[in-house]
Design an enzyme around this catalytic site. Structure first.
Site, PDB file in Angstrom:
ATOM      1  N   ARG A  34     101.505   7.854 -50.496  1.00  0.00           N
ATOM      2  CA  ARG A  34     100.667   7.916 -49.307  1.00  0.00           C
ATOM      3  C   ARG A  34      99.450   7.009 -49.471  1.00  0.00           C
ATOM      4  NH1 ARG A  34      98.327  12.810 -47.079  1.00  0.00           N
ATOM      5  NH2 ARG A  34      98.107  12.429 -44.859  1.00  0.00           N
ATOM      6  N   ASN A  38      99.455   6.672 -38.258  1.00  0.00           N
ATOM      7  CA  ASN A  38      99.438   7.652 -39.348  1.00  0.00           C
ATOM      8  C   ASN A  38      99.171   7.013 -40.708  1.00  0.00           C
ATOM      9  OD1 ASN A  38      99.762  10.267 -38.293  1.00  0.00           O
ATOM     10  ND2 ASN A  38     101.876   9.787 -37.731  1.00  0.00           N
ATOM     11  N   HIS A  70      96.612  16.617 -39.367  1.00  0.00           N
ATOM     12  CA  HIS A  70      97.837  16.380 -38.601  1.00  0.00           C
ATOM     13  C   HIS A  70      98.956  16.186 -39.606  1.00  0.00           C
ATOM     14  CE1 HIS A  70     100.757  14.719 -35.851  1.00  0.00           C
ATOM     15  NE2 HIS A  70     100.776  13.572 -36.501  1.00  0.00           N
TER      16      HIS A  70
END
EC number: 1.1.1.27
Length: 334
Positions: A107, A139, A194
């Site tokens: 990530r 994202n 989120h």
């Protein structure tokens, strides 16, 4: 010799181009960007829509395809260019651009690659529309909203992440399906990050003012015989499920973004779970962006609602904040 147009139309006012009142820009014309665009057009929110991307042929094709539908729309001007001058005087800029996560990519690595993309995009947006509000959709949205806030120099009430607006909509839809009612009559909030560490506020779930947790005190816990907790799990898993089936998600996020824009451009002061700077709230000490119930109107994100959360819910929020900060603190070039 007078042209046909001159014979047909007698001019009353000078022919200077009017500055748009409600111009919206969408950056990135992938599946999500175009779903945002069509949702904005379908609700007649803009008097001018601008599209920007680095892929020139795709960009021109999408612009032409939308322009050909002008008869069925109330948006008189649809423009597109890879040069950001086309975005000038935007009220709202929606950022959907970014790189996709590669298989096995961490990530942090994905975020750093997107930071490098945003370092080009965000200064251009602010240069041409210094008074705009930016909605970040790319994202991981909470981290990229922080990145946008840092890079833009805009006040925090004008940098918003789409956050949990869609998660909460999915939650309300799934709850409402189980109860046989419309999602708008089933109230419930998903807050925090989120994605995987989002927080379902079971204590606030209600229908017509009736607290569902009062009817079923175990609701949302592991001891619940009706297993309502599964609904939150379905919310978290739903994006992965849709991506597995069709390759990406786009329609629901597009509708969700148009919903946020409507609250701002129409000065509605509606409350949405969107990503905002939460430092100083719920004992969070770092500069992270998380979703909380926020008032959106013509000035942007003007206030945050102090949701009464239970201790375990606050603990989950703080855990979300720590997760995000662990990634943010190592980002370079901000």
């Amino acid at each position: 010799m007078a042209t046909l147009k001159e014979k047909l139309i007698a001019s009353v006012a000078d022919d200077e181009a009017a500055v748009p009142n409600n111009k919206i820009t969408v950056v990135g014309v992938g599946q999500v960007g175009m779903a945002c665009a069509i949702s904005i057009l379908g609700k007649s929110l803009a008097d001018e829509l601008a599209l920007v991307d680095v892929l020139e042929d795709k960009l021109k094709g999408e612009m032409m395809d939308l322009q050909h539908g002008s008869l069925f729309l109330q948006t008189p001007k649809i423009v597109a260019d890879k040069d950001y001058s086309v975005t000038a005087n935007s009220k709202i800029v929606v950022v959907t651009a970014g790189v996709r996560q590669q298989e096995g990519e961490s990530r942090l690595n994905l975020v750093q690659r997107n930071v490098n993309v945003f370092k080009f995009i965000i200064p251009q947006i602010v240069k041409y529309s210094p008074d705009c509000t930016i909605i970040v959709v790319s994202n991981p949205v909470d981290i990229l909203t922080y990145v946008t806030w840092k890079l833009s120099g805009l006040p925090k009430h004008r940098v918003i992440g789409s956050g949990c607006n869609l998660d909460s909509a999915r939650f309300r839809y799934l709850m409402a399906e189980k109860l046989g009612i419309h999602p708008s009559s089933c109230h419930g909030w998903i807050l925090g990050e989120h994605g995987d560490s989002s927080v379902a506020v079971w204590s606030g779930v209600n229908v017509a003012g009736v607290s569902l947790q009062e009817l079923n005190p175990e609701m949302g816990t592991d001891n619940d015989s009706e297993n309502w907790k599964e609904v939150h799990k379905m919310v978290v898993d739903s994006a992965y499920e849709v991506i597995k089936l069709k390759g990406y998600t786009n329609w629901a996020i597009g509708l969700s973004v148009a919903d946020l824009i409507e609250s701002m451009l129409k000065n509605l002061s509606r409350i949405h779970p969107v990503s905002t700077m939460v430092k100083g709230m719920y004992g969070i000490e770092n500069e992270v962006f998380l979703s909380l119930p926020c008032i959106l109107n013509a000035r942007g994100l003007t206030s945050v609602i102090n949701q009464k959360l239970k201790d375990d819910e606050v603990a989950q929020l703080r855990k979300s904040a720590d997760t995000l900060w662990d990634i943010q603190k190592d980002l370079k070039d901000l």
